[in-house]
Design a protein around this motif. Structure first.
Motif, mmCIF file in Angstrom:
data_model
loop_
_atom_site.group_PDB
_atom_site.id
_atom_site.type_symbol
_atom_site.label_atom_id
_atom_site.label_comp_id
_atom_site.label_asym_id
_atom_site.label_seq_id
_atom_site.Cartn_x
_atom_site.Cartn_y
_atom_site.Cartn_z
ATOM 1 N N LYS A 332 -25.497 13.433 30.302
ATOM 2 C CA LYS A 332 -25.853 12.489 29.245
ATOM 3 C C LYS A 332 -27.342 12.162 29.289
ATOM 4 O O LYS A 332 -28.026 12.112 28.247
ATOM 5 N N LEU A 333 -27.891 11.948 30.490
ATOM 6 C CA LEU A 333 -29.319 11.669 30.635
ATOM 7 C C LEU A 333 -30.147 12.866 30.196
ATOM 8 O O LEU A 333 -31.186 12.708 29.532
ATOM 9 N N PHE A 334 -29.702 14.060 30.579
ATOM 10 C CA PHE A 334 -30.459 15.263 30.229
ATOM 11 C C PHE A 334 -30.470 15.455 28.713
ATOM 12 O O PHE A 334 -31.506 15.798 28.129
ATOM 13 N N ALA A 335 -29.317 15.220 28.073
ATOM 14 C CA ALA A 335 -29.246 15.334 26.603
ATOM 15 C C ALA A 335 -30.165 14.316 25.943
ATOM 16 O O ALA A 335 -30.838 14.614 24.937
ATOM 17 N N ARG A 336 -30.217 13.105 26.494
ATOM 18 C CA ARG A 336 -31.114 12.088 25.941
ATOM 19 C C ARG A 336 -32.572 12.511 26.095
ATOM 20 O O ARG A 336 -33.395 12.308 25.188
ATOM 21 N N PHE A 337 -32.899 13.096 27.244
ATOM 22 C CA PHE A 337 -34.256 13.596 27.468
ATOM 23 C C PHE A 337 -34.643 14.616 26.399
ATOM 24 O O PHE A 337 -35.753 14.564 25.842
ATOM 25 N N LEU A 338 -33.748 15.536 26.098
ATOM 26 C CA LEU A 338 -34.043 16.531 25.068
ATOM 27 C C LEU A 338 -34.249 15.879 23.709
ATOM 28 O O LEU A 338 -35.129 16.285 22.940
ATOM 29 N N ASP A 339 -33.462 14.853 23.407
ATOM 30 C CA ASP A 339 -33.668 14.118 22.157
ATOM 31 C C ASP A 339 -35.031 13.429 22.155
ATOM 32 O O ASP A 339 -35.712 13.362 21.115
ATOM 33 N N GLU A 340 -35.430 12.912 23.310
ATOM 34 C CA GLU A 340 -36.720 12.214 23.408
ATOM 35 C C GLU A 340 -37.887 13.171 23.177
ATOM 36 O O GLU A 340 -38.856 12.816 22.482
ATOM 37 N N VAL A 341 -37.823 14.369 23.745
ATOM 38 C CA VAL A 341 -38.941 15.293 23.540
ATOM 39 C C VAL A 341 -38.946 15.820 22.105
ATOM 40 O O VAL A 341 -40.021 16.082 21.538
ATOM 41 N N ARG A 342 -37.755 15.963 21.500
ATOM 42 C CA ARG A 342 -37.717 16.339 20.073
ATOM 43 C C ARG A 342 -38.381 15.259 19.224
ATOM 44 O O ARG A 342 -39.143 15.570 18.287
ATOM 45 N N ALA A 343 -38.108 14.001 19.540
ATOM 46 C CA ALA A 343 -38.698 12.901 18.778
ATOM 47 C C ALA A 343 -40.213 12.863 18.926
ATOM 48 O O ALA A 343 -40.925 12.357 18.037
#
Length: 567
Positions: A332-343
């Motif tokens: 879940k944290l890793f998926a959030r990280f990917l969303d953060e770098v996309r943003a």
């Protein structure tokens, strides 16, 4: 630590403007007033009560502006260590008298109008306390690799890293524990400051723990198979494994000469950038440092890129096979990280990493190098290694009897892996590659007990970390939050191509400016400890190597390449 603290630190970081290496800082006239011109946060924005809580950049700002003395900071870090190290036991030794002497010299150097100040402007790390991993030699002080094999061993000279940092005015507070001779992926002597029953990672676990517990603002580590990155992920801090040869390994007790990387550890990417600026550079005593480009004349970047989308045009490659192995909470944290770098503007794509060549992890190419070093302690001291290491040491010594063709073949395979790694970047148009920080959510000390970098079983806990050691490329670990299952920190590894430390650090600084998870701190451990101390021995005599062991590097070294196929 509350989110408001993180937001404050992100805002403070955004006001900084540049960093100078020791030589560059000496050439720049230091303004009397603004930290902005020094490339540091404005001291008026720093609202921390106990000096031990300060980050590296905050320390530098207050010291350079004479709002804090090095003696005061050093004493605060020693007091914090004695108050909190009872359960972490991260320090193997501290050096109060030596640290006091260095701190007083730093204050003299920082004093306005002093003779030393007129001769040489003080580097930005001057007066800042430091922990060395117990592999780095400091003349006249013990260096024991946290092993009974070297009990009582005293360094006969300085490691190049410590010589550089000492010359820059840093204050050696003490040596932090390593897994014995850096063999393991945990550091069994030490506990994690977030939960002492958990591992702080290894083998630089002591360095990770003293940073995570806010006992010191800067530390050094080594990385032969993830040993800088694993502690950073476990302890919620930041570390950088530089390109092989970017930082000298001279005067550092080796594990595998052609895979050992020396690097900086601190709380934030900006702190790591500042520390690396004073650690890196060419060294005639370590020829591998002569192969790459010079350290940037202005040092490594520690200020965020302007704008809301600093990752625009950048492509992050994700090694999906590693992500699929994650527990739910860290996935879940890793998926959030990917969303953060996309943003932040990045493109994210799944990629297939090159296959790790057989024989390059626990095979003859690594074991034989280890055996060359450890044969000096056999057979008399074999029984002084901890029990689970004795078989590994014996195997490493025995590996020297295997055909030299096996060793050469393994290293040819490693070169091929470098080419395939570079080809992946070119083929997929990658800016960086991303891996999870580990496979296990908050591994306990028992989970990692006995696992060494030569054990294929270690991969089930660490995940894939050896990719960066085999390729010899820079890899940074940054915190991305804490697990909602265990409450433990978790990080990601971000790698680029050889010699791209500046680009990698800029990327990490930009990410942390937007998401300063690094500023979270564990609940203080009120567990006092009477930490062992040592004094400097004047003029120690012994072997010519600074470590006072037979640690001379072989002429054969791996040179990182940017080639995508053999010439």
């Amino acid at each position: 630590m509350p989110v408001s603290r993180r937001r404050f630190l992100a805002s403070a970081a955004a006001t900084a403007a540049g960093v100078h290496t020791a030589s560059a800082a000496a050439a720049v006239k230091k303004p009397a007033s603004t930290s902005k011109r020094l490339g540091l946060p404005d001291p008026s924005t720093i609202k921390v009560g106990d000096p031990a809580d300060l980050s590296l950049l905050e320390c530098a700002s207050l010291l350079q502006n004479r709002k804090l003395s090095s003696v005061e900071l050093t004493r605060a870090c020693l007091a914090r260590s004695r108050a909190r190290d009872g359960e972490t036991t991260a320090w193997i030794r501290v050096y109060p008298e030596y640290a006091e002497r260095l701190a007083k010299a730093a204050d003299e150097r920082l004093a306005p109008g002093s003779e030393k100040a007129r001769r040489r402007k003080s580097p930005l790390v001057c007066g800042i306390p430091l922990a060395l991993k117990d592999l780095y030699a400091a003349k006249g002080l013990p260096v024991t690799a946290s092993s009974q094999v070297l009990a009582g061993n005293v360094a006969t000279g300085d490691s190049t890293v410590w010589a550089k940092l000492r010359h820059s005015g840093m204050v050696l507070l003490g040596h932090a524990h390593t897994d014995e001779f850096a063999f393991g992926v945990g550091t069994p002597q030490s506990g994690n400051p977030w939960n002492p029953a958990c591992s702080p990672g290894g083998s630089s676990g002591g360095s990770g723990a003293v940073l995570g517990a806010r006992m010191v603002p800067a530390a050094t580590g080594t990385d032969t198979g993830g040993s800088l990155r694993l502690p950073a992920s476990a302890c919620g801090i930041t570390s950088l494994k530089p390109t092989f040869g970017r930082v000298s390994a001279y005067g550092v007790i080796p594990l595998v000469w052609t895979r050992d990387h020396c690097g900086p550890m601190a709380r934030s990417a900006a702190d790591v950038a500042l520390l690396l600026s004073y650690m890196a550079g060419a060294d005639q005593d370590d020829p591998s440092t002569l192969a790459g480009p010079a350290v940037p004349s202005g040092g490594y970047p520690h200020t965020p890129t302007r704008g809301a989308r600093p990752f625009a045009g950048k492509t992050f490659g994700v090694a999906r096979e590693s992500v699929d192995e994650l527990p739910a909470a860290t996935a879940k944290l890793f998926a959030r990280f990917l969303d953060e770098v996309r943003a932040l503007g990045a493109k994210v794509k799944t990629v297939d990493m090159p296959v790790i060549p057989t024989g390059t992890i626990g095979g003859v190419s690594s074991l034989a190098e280890t055996g060359v070093y450890h044969q000096q302690f056999a057979p008399a001291s074999t029984g002084r290694y901890r029990a689970e290491l004795q078989a590994v040491v014996a195997a490493s010594i025995g590996a020297q009897a295997l055909p030299v063709s096996d060793y050469l073949t393994a290293n040819r395979d490693r070169t091929r892996y470098m080419h395939e790694y570079n080809a992946l970047f070119a083929r997929e148009g990658l800016t960086c590659i991303v891996y999870p920080g580990s496979n296990v959510d908050g591994p306990t000390r028992k989970t990692v007990a006995g696992l060494t970098i030569f054990s294929l079983l270690a991969g089930s806990v660490t995940g894939n970390v050896v990719w960066a050691n085999l390729a010899g490329v820079p890899a940074l670990s940054t915190p991305i939050g804490r697990s909602d299952a265990t409450g433990m920190p978790f990080g990601v590894q971000i790698g680029m191509r050889a010699w791209q430390e500046a680009e990698l650090l800029q990327l990490a600084v930009d990410y942390q400016a937007a998401h300063p998870y690094w500023a979270d701190a564990p609940k203080p451990l009120a567990t006092p400890r009477d930490i062992p101390t040592s004094k400097v021995i004047t003029g120690p005599k012994g072997k010519p190597d600074p470590t006072n062991t037979d640690a001379k590097h072989p002429a054969f070294q791996i040179i990182p390449t940017l080639a995508t196929e053999p010439a």
